[in-house]
Motif scaffolding. Sequence first.
Motif, PDB file in Angstrom:
ATOM      1  N   GLU A 339       0.851  -1.314  -0.067  1.00  0.00           N
ATOM      2  CA  GLU A 339      -0.038   0.023   0.116  1.00  0.00           C
ATOM      3  C   GLU A 339       0.919   1.187   0.203  1.00  0.00           C
ATOM      4  O   GLU A 339       1.860   1.377   0.890  1.00  0.00           O
ATOM      5  CB  GLU A 339      -0.992  -0.018   1.485  1.00  0.00           C
ATOM      6  CG  GLU A 339      -1.630  -1.242   1.590  1.00  0.00           C
ATOM      7  CD  GLU A 339      -2.835  -1.626   0.178  1.00  0.00           C
ATOM      8  OE1 GLU A 339      -3.133  -0.264  -0.611  1.00  0.00           O
ATOM      9  OE2 GLU A 339      -3.178  -2.641  -0.058  1.00  0.00           O
ATOM     10  N   SER A 340       0.771   2.095  -1.075  1.00  0.00           N
ATOM     11  CA  SER A 340       1.485   3.369  -0.993  1.00  0.00           C
ATOM     12  C   SER A 340       0.812   4.246  -0.036  1.00  0.00           C
ATOM     13  O   SER A 340      -0.148   4.248   0.465  1.00  0.00           O
ATOM     14  CB  SER A 340       1.343   3.862  -2.340  1.00  0.00           C
ATOM     15  OG  SER A 340      -0.224   4.131  -2.808  1.00  0.00           O
ATOM     16  N   GLN A 341       1.771   5.439   0.226  1.00  0.00           N
ATOM     17  CA  GLN A 341       1.380   6.362   1.159  1.00  0.00           C
ATOM     18  C   GLN A 341       0.201   7.265   0.865  1.00  0.00           C
ATOM     19  O   GLN A 341       0.115   7.584  -0.435  1.00  0.00           O
ATOM     20  CB  GLN A 341       2.472   7.503   1.534  1.00  0.00           C
ATOM     21  CG  GLN A 341       3.816   6.709   2.300  1.00  0.00           C
ATOM     22  CD  GLN A 341       4.684   7.783   2.606  1.00  0.00           C
ATOM     23  OE1 GLN A 341       4.794   8.068   3.784  1.00  0.00           O
ATOM     24  NE2 GLN A 341       5.628   8.259   1.831  1.00  0.00           N
ATOM     25  N   PRO A 342      -0.822   7.495   1.727  1.00  0.00           N
ATOM     26  CA  PRO A 342      -1.918   8.435   1.168  1.00  0.00           C
ATOM     27  C   PRO A 342      -1.724   9.722   0.798  1.00  0.00           C
ATOM     28  O   PRO A 342      -0.614  10.470   1.154  1.00  0.00           O
ATOM     29  CB  PRO A 342      -2.829   8.339   2.522  1.00  0.00           C
ATOM     30  CG  PRO A 342      -1.867   8.413   3.676  1.00  0.00           C
ATOM     31  CD  PRO A 342      -0.606   7.369   3.074  1.00  0.00           C
ATOM     32  N   THR A 343      -2.251  10.203  -0.341  1.00  0.00           N
ATOM     33  CA  THR A 343      -2.044  11.650  -0.690  1.00  0.00           C
ATOM     34  C   THR A 343      -2.571  12.461  -0.053  1.00  0.00           C
ATOM     35  O   THR A 343      -3.338  12.292   0.842  1.00  0.00           O
ATOM     36  CB  THR A 343      -2.570  11.612  -2.329  1.00  0.00           C
ATOM     37  OG1 THR A 343      -3.937  11.565  -2.227  1.00  0.00           O
ATOM     38  CG2 THR A 343      -2.007  10.535  -3.247  1.00  0.00           C
ATOM     39  N   ILE A 344      -2.376  13.746  -0.304  1.00  0.00           N
ATOM     40  CA  ILE A 344      -2.927  14.803   0.402  1.00  0.00           C
ATOM     41  C   ILE A 344      -4.379  14.920   0.556  1.00  0.00           C
ATOM     42  O   ILE A 344      -5.083  15.063   1.626  1.00  0.00           O
ATOM     43  CB  ILE A 344      -2.568  16.274   0.157  1.00  0.00           C
ATOM     44  CG1 ILE A 344      -0.899  16.355   0.355  1.00  0.00           C
ATOM     45  CG2 ILE A 344      -3.222  17.350   0.793  1.00  0.00           C
ATOM     46  CD1 ILE A 344      -0.616  16.513   1.874  1.00  0.00           C
ATOM     47  N   VAL A 345      -5.019  14.606  -0.678  1.00  0.00           N
ATOM     48  CA  VAL A 345      -6.555  14.363  -1.068  1.00  0.00           C
ATOM     49  C   VAL A 345      -7.087  13.196  -0.135  1.00  0.00           C
ATOM     50  O   VAL A 345      -8.217  13.622   0.344  1.00  0.00           O
ATOM     51  CB  VAL A 345      -6.900  14.426  -2.539  1.00  0.00           C
ATOM     52  CG1 VAL A 345      -8.178  13.999  -2.499  1.00  0.00           C
ATOM     53  CG2 VAL A 345      -6.401  15.673  -3.222  1.00  0.00           C
ATOM     54  N   GLU A 346      -6.303  12.312  -0.128  1.00  0.00           N
ATOM     55  CA  GLU A 346      -6.821  11.025   0.637  1.00  0.00           C
ATOM     56  C   GLU A 346      -6.903  11.436   2.172  1.00  0.00           C
ATOM     57  O   GLU A 346      -7.878  11.044   2.844  1.00  0.00           O
ATOM     58  CB  GLU A 346      -5.804   9.931   0.101  1.00  0.00           C
ATOM     59  CG  GLU A 346      -6.198   9.277  -1.120  1.00  0.00           C
ATOM     60  CD  GLU A 346      -5.370   8.313  -1.433  1.00  0.00           C
ATOM     61  OE1 GLU A 346      -5.551   7.338  -2.371  1.00  0.00           O
ATOM     62  OE2 GLU A 346      -4.232   8.154  -0.916  1.00  0.00           O
TER      63      GLU A 346
END
Length: 366
Positions: A339-346
């Motif tokens: 799982e990649s790191q969450p983006t700012i939007v997420e």
Amino acid sequence: MKPLRIFSPNLQLLAEIDDYESLIITRKWHTYGEITLTIHQDKKHVDKLINGNILLPGADFKSASVIRYRESDLDTLTVKAPFLGSYLAQRLIVPDDPVSGNAESVMKTFVDTQAVNPVNPFPDVERDYFLLPFHPTTAMWRKPFREFRNMRVAPDLGRGLTVTRQGKYQKLSDELESISRQSGLGWGVYLDNGLVFEVFEGNDRTVAGNSPVIFSPEFDNVMQQGFVESQFEQINAVYASNDLEVVDVGDSFGAERFEHFVKTDENLEDYARREMQEPVFALEAEAIESSFRYRVDWDLGDLVTIQNKKWNIERTARITEVEEVYEPSNIRINVTFGESQPTIVEKVKKKLKRFGGLSWPGKIKL
């Protein structure tokens, strides 16, 4: 170059192209993927690349996409088309009784009741405004508004862990993604005499499985590797409250305990477990065709073993994203494990969800 067929919204074949500049197919396990196409303006059939039309790469019916974005300069047209699962981002889950069951059943129930055979969330309004002598009330509501007439739900095989979810006007695709992340199951909408919603289960390709697949520079099947390992978003102890009681879930202790508080009117223990987050681990690499063949020996959603002795990494990870890049005289397959790191939007969406929606008046700290 992979051929790309163009269909009208009602699935009539319009054209086929294969002389584009670049085609990128991004397949995702927990949510819908996307096609990005770059083509010269003077190429044949460019006039068919309009919003709402459907793209089919080769015979990959699970990667069929609907055009939603076009950008052009003097010479080049760029088209972005999310996979057909994006149709479910156009529906909300209207409030009703909680739905409990295995993950697959809950996902398919939501798709059926919100997109395929939707019910009227406002029966009083329907009775007052749509009761006409020449149209049955149910037909007036069901057909013109929420129903995808050419979509159906595949048979339910009862897979996945037990979950409980409830409609609160959240986006249907977001809830499907949440259940997917909790259960490990994938989902999507593919073409087969119309649109079919299906839930997918990955294969066990780890060293403990029957047909193990190991990705490692030592095996010369990956290159240009990069990884992220982070505990910044980790949550392993949750206090959940409904203003009448509080439950706490999680038995980690000391410096390895990461606490979090949440308010909800759902089942407290179930909601608390959904809020837990494992440490982020993601490894990205370009896959090299070797003894392990893409879509034959491994595919999106599979659990595989990844190794890198230099980084002291050996672990099991799910293939959560595959990017296929087609360019003249060049094809690349880029793979994301874990799982990649969450983006700012997420991050913002998650914060707003915890506070009950967009009306939260305070500041959101990222």
